[in-house]
Design a protein around this motif. Structure first.
Motif, PDB file in Angstrom:
ATOM      1  N   ALA A   1      -2.443  -7.187 -10.350  1.00  0.00           N
ATOM      2  CA  ALA A   1      -3.568  -6.415 -10.894  1.00  0.00           C
ATOM      3  C   ALA A   1      -4.474  -5.899  -9.775  1.00  0.00           C
ATOM      4  O   ALA A   1      -4.903  -4.740  -9.789  1.00  0.00           O
ATOM      5  N   ALA A   2      -4.739  -6.731  -8.784  1.00  0.00           N
ATOM      6  CA  ALA A   2      -5.590  -6.321  -7.657  1.00  0.00           C
ATOM      7  C   ALA A   2      -4.912  -5.214  -6.844  1.00  0.00           C
ATOM      8  O   ALA A   2      -5.559  -4.237  -6.454  1.00  0.00           O
ATOM      9  N   LEU A   3      -3.630  -5.359  -6.607  1.00  0.00           N
ATOM     10  CA  LEU A   3      -2.898  -4.336  -5.854  1.00  0.00           C
ATOM     11  C   LEU A   3      -2.832  -3.022  -6.631  1.00  0.00           C
ATOM     12  O   LEU A   3      -2.934  -1.943  -6.039  1.00  0.00           O
ATOM     13  N   GLU A   4      -2.689  -3.114  -7.953  1.00  0.00           N
ATOM     14  CA  GLU A   4      -2.642  -1.902  -8.767  1.00  0.00           C
ATOM     15  C   GLU A   4      -3.974  -1.153  -8.729  1.00  0.00           C
ATOM     16  O   GLU A   4      -3.987   0.076  -8.753  1.00  0.00           O
ATOM     17  N   GLN A   5      -5.076  -1.876  -8.657  1.00  0.00           N
ATOM     18  CA  GLN A   5      -6.382  -1.220  -8.525  1.00  0.00           C
ATOM     19  C   GLN A   5      -6.453  -0.441  -7.212  1.00  0.00           C
ATOM     20  O   GLN A   5      -6.919   0.696  -7.178  1.00  0.00           O
ATOM     21  N   LYS A   6      -5.997  -1.054  -6.142  1.00  0.00           N
ATOM     22  CA  LYS A   6      -6.011  -0.394  -4.839  1.00  0.00           C
ATOM     23  C   LYS A   6      -5.072   0.805  -4.837  1.00  0.00           C
ATOM     24  O   LYS A   6      -5.389   1.857  -4.264  1.00  0.00           O
ATOM     25  N   LEU A   7      -3.924   0.659  -5.495  1.00  0.00           N
ATOM     26  CA  LEU A   7      -2.971   1.760  -5.583  1.00  0.00           C
ATOM     27  C   LEU A   7      -3.591   2.928  -6.345  1.00  0.00           C
ATOM     28  O   LEU A   7      -3.427   4.086  -5.949  1.00  0.00           O
ATOM     29  N   THR A   8      -4.316   2.628  -7.397  1.00  0.00           N
ATOM     30  CA  THR A   8      -4.944   3.680  -8.195  1.00  0.00           C
ATOM     31  C   THR A   8      -5.920   4.497  -7.366  1.00  0.00           C
ATOM     32  O   THR A   8      -6.000   5.726  -7.499  1.00  0.00           O
ATOM     33  N   ARG A   9      -6.671   3.845  -6.494  1.00  0.00           N
ATOM     34  CA  ARG A   9      -7.608   4.573  -5.630  1.00  0.00           C
ATOM     35  C   ARG A   9      -6.876   5.554  -4.721  1.00  0.00           C
ATOM     36  O   ARG A   9      -7.268   6.708  -4.585  1.00  0.00           O
ATOM     37  N   SER A  10      -5.804   5.100  -4.087  1.00  0.00           N
ATOM     38  CA  SER A  10      -5.077   5.996  -3.190  1.00  0.00           C
ATOM     39  C   SER A  10      -4.356   7.074  -3.996  1.00  0.00           C
ATOM     40  O   SER A  10      -4.272   8.235  -3.561  1.00  0.00           O
ATOM     41  N   GLN A  11      -3.891   6.733  -5.168  1.00  0.00           N
ATOM     42  CA  GLN A  11      -3.216   7.697  -6.024  1.00  0.00           C
ATOM     43  C   GLN A  11      -4.194   8.803  -6.458  1.00  0.00           C
ATOM     44  O   GLN A  11      -3.835   9.974  -6.488  1.00  0.00           O
ATOM     45  N   SER A  12      -5.423   8.423  -6.750  1.00  0.00           N
ATOM     46  CA  SER A  12      -6.438   9.412  -7.124  1.00  0.00           C
ATOM     47  C   SER A  12      -6.697  10.389  -5.990  1.00  0.00           C
ATOM     48  O   SER A  12      -6.832  11.599  -6.212  1.00  0.00           O
ATOM     49  N   SER A  13      -6.764   9.876  -4.789  1.00  0.00           N
ATOM     50  CA  SER A  13      -6.972  10.741  -3.622  1.00  0.00           C
ATOM     51  C   SER A  13      -5.814  11.711  -3.443  1.00  0.00           C
ATOM     52  O   SER A  13      -6.012  12.893  -3.138  1.00  0.00           O
ATOM     53  N   LEU A  14      -4.599  11.219  -3.636  1.00  0.00           N
ATOM     54  CA  LEU A  14      -3.427  12.084  -3.512  1.00  0.00           C
ATOM     55  C   LEU A  14      -3.426  13.161  -4.596  1.00  0.00           C
ATOM     56  O   LEU A  14      -3.145  14.333  -4.320  1.00  0.00           O
TER      57      LEU A  14
ATOM     58  N   PRO B   1      -2.633  16.120   1.432  1.00  0.00           N
ATOM     59  CA  PRO B   1      -3.218  14.772   1.395  1.00  0.00           C
ATOM     60  C   PRO B   1      -3.258  14.159   2.791  1.00  0.00           C
ATOM     61  O   PRO B   1      -2.419  14.469   3.643  1.00  0.00           O
ATOM     62  N   SER B   2      -4.221  13.310   2.999  1.00  0.00           N
ATOM     63  CA  SER B   2      -4.327  12.671   4.310  1.00  0.00           C
ATOM     64  C   SER B   2      -3.177  11.689   4.515  1.00  0.00           C
ATOM     65  O   SER B   2      -2.662  11.095   3.563  1.00  0.00           O
ATOM     66  N   LYS B   3      -2.790  11.530   5.748  1.00  0.00           N
ATOM     67  CA  LYS B   3      -1.724  10.576   6.097  1.00  0.00           C
ATOM     68  C   LYS B   3      -2.133   9.159   5.707  1.00  0.00           C
ATOM     69  O   LYS B   3      -1.308   8.353   5.297  1.00  0.00           O
ATOM     70  N   GLU B   4      -3.417   8.873   5.844  1.00  0.00           N
ATOM     71  CA  GLU B   4      -3.927   7.543   5.503  1.00  0.00           C
ATOM     72  C   GLU B   4      -3.732   7.252   4.014  1.00  0.00           C
ATOM     73  O   GLU B   4      -3.294   6.162   3.650  1.00  0.00           O
ATOM     74  N   ASP B   5      -4.061   8.216   3.159  1.00  0.00           N
ATOM     75  CA  ASP B   5      -3.872   8.029   1.718  1.00  0.00           C
ATOM     76  C   ASP B   5      -2.402   7.854   1.366  1.00  0.00           C
ATOM     77  O   ASP B   5      -2.044   7.013   0.538  1.00  0.00           O
ATOM     78  N   GLU B   6      -1.548   8.638   1.997  1.00  0.00           N
ATOM     79  CA  GLU B   6      -0.105   8.500   1.781  1.00  0.00           C
ATOM     80  C   GLU B   6       0.371   7.116   2.210  1.00  0.00           C
ATOM     81  O   GLU B   6       1.165   6.476   1.509  1.00  0.00           O
ATOM     82  N   HIS B   7      -0.121   6.684   3.364  1.00  0.00           N
ATOM     83  CA  HIS B   7       0.265   5.376   3.885  1.00  0.00           C
ATOM     84  C   HIS B   7      -0.153   4.264   2.925  1.00  0.00           C
ATOM     85  O   HIS B   7       0.648   3.383   2.596  1.00  0.00           O
ATOM     86  N   TYR B   8      -1.421   4.289   2.491  1.00  0.00           N
ATOM     87  CA  TYR B   8      -1.905   3.263   1.561  1.00  0.00           C
ATOM     88  C   TYR B   8      -1.104   3.269   0.264  1.00  0.00           C
ATOM     89  O   TYR B   8      -0.748   2.219  -0.262  1.00  0.00           O
ATOM     90  N   PHE B   9      -0.810   4.458  -0.253  1.00  0.00           N
ATOM     91  CA  PHE B   9      -0.032   4.550  -1.485  1.00  0.00           C
ATOM     92  C   PHE B   9       1.334   3.888  -1.304  1.00  0.00           C
ATOM     93  O   PHE B   9       1.771   3.101  -2.151  1.00  0.00           O
ATOM     94  N   ASN B  10       1.998   4.199  -0.208  1.00  0.00           N
ATOM     95  CA  ASN B  10       3.324   3.620   0.049  1.00  0.00           C
ATOM     96  C   ASN B  10       3.263   2.117   0.256  1.00  0.00           C
ATOM     97  O   ASN B  10       4.108   1.376  -0.257  1.00  0.00           O
ATOM     98  N   VAL B  11       2.269   1.658   0.991  1.00  0.00           N
ATOM     99  CA  VAL B  11       2.137   0.225   1.256  1.00  0.00           C
ATOM    100  C   VAL B  11       1.856  -0.548  -0.036  1.00  0.00           C
ATOM    101  O   VAL B  11       2.522  -1.550  -0.326  1.00  0.00           O
ATOM    102  N   PHE B  12       0.882  -0.067  -0.816  1.00  0.00           N
ATOM    103  CA  PHE B  12       0.538  -0.782  -2.047  1.00  0.00           C
ATOM    104  C   PHE B  12       1.683  -0.734  -3.052  1.00  0.00           C
ATOM    105  O   PHE B  12       1.931  -1.708  -3.758  1.00  0.00           O
ATOM    106  N   SER B  13       2.406   0.376  -3.108  1.00  0.00           N
ATOM    107  CA  SER B  13       3.567   0.459  -4.001  1.00  0.00           C
ATOM    108  C   SER B  13       4.619  -0.582  -3.618  1.00  0.00           C
ATOM    109  O   SER B  13       5.179  -1.268  -4.478  1.00  0.00           O
ATOM    110  N   ALA B  14       4.885  -0.680  -2.327  1.00  0.00           N
ATOM    111  CA  ALA B  14       5.873  -1.659  -1.851  1.00  0.00           C
ATOM    112  C   ALA B  14       5.418  -3.095  -2.120  1.00  0.00           C
ATOM    113  O   ALA B  14       6.215  -3.937  -2.545  1.00  0.00           O
ATOM    114  N   LEU B  15       4.140  -3.362  -1.888  1.00  0.00           N
ATOM    115  CA  LEU B  15       3.627  -4.708  -2.139  1.00  0.00           C
ATOM    116  C   LEU B  15       3.698  -5.071  -3.617  1.00  0.00           C
ATOM    117  O   LEU B  15       4.026  -6.217  -3.969  1.00  0.00           O
ATOM    118  N   ILE B  16       3.414  -4.116  -4.471  1.00  0.00           N
ATOM    119  CA  ILE B  16       3.512  -4.361  -5.917  1.00  0.00           C
ATOM    120  C   ILE B  16       4.955  -4.665  -6.303  1.00  0.00           C
ATOM    121  O   ILE B  16       5.219  -5.607  -7.061  1.00  0.00           O
TER     122      ILE B  16
END
Length: 76
Positions: A19-32, A42-57
């Motif tokens: 649930a915590a990771l999904e919240q963080k993913l939602t933030r980066s997803q909104s930016s994208l 989209p910024s490379k940072e937002d793409e990176h966070y999206f990919n990282v949080f997706s993998a962690l989930i």
């Protein structure tokens, strides 16, 4: 503490982590999405966070499934 209790606690912790990771993913997803809608790149940072949080989930879900399977096996 019994093995079943330990597994139930681990399952609850895993669900909270997802649930915590999904919240963080939602933030980066909104930016994208905002970047896509406005036609900007989209910024490379937002793409990176999206990919990282997706993998962690995905990893945490696999862990959750294994815990659940172990608990189900003990119940039988």
């Amino acid at each position: 503490m019994s093995k079943k209790s330990e597994l139930k606690k681990a399952i609850e912790e895993s669900e909270r982590e997802i649930a915590a990771l999904e919240q963080k993913l939602t933030r980066s997803q909104s930016s994208l999405m905002r970047a896509m809608i406005t036609g900007k790149k989209p910024s490379k940072e937002d793409e990176h966070y999206f990919n990282v949080f997706s993998a962690l989930i995905d990893q945490e879900r696999e862990h959750l499934h294994s815990l659940q399977a172990e608990l189900d096996a003990l119940k039988k």
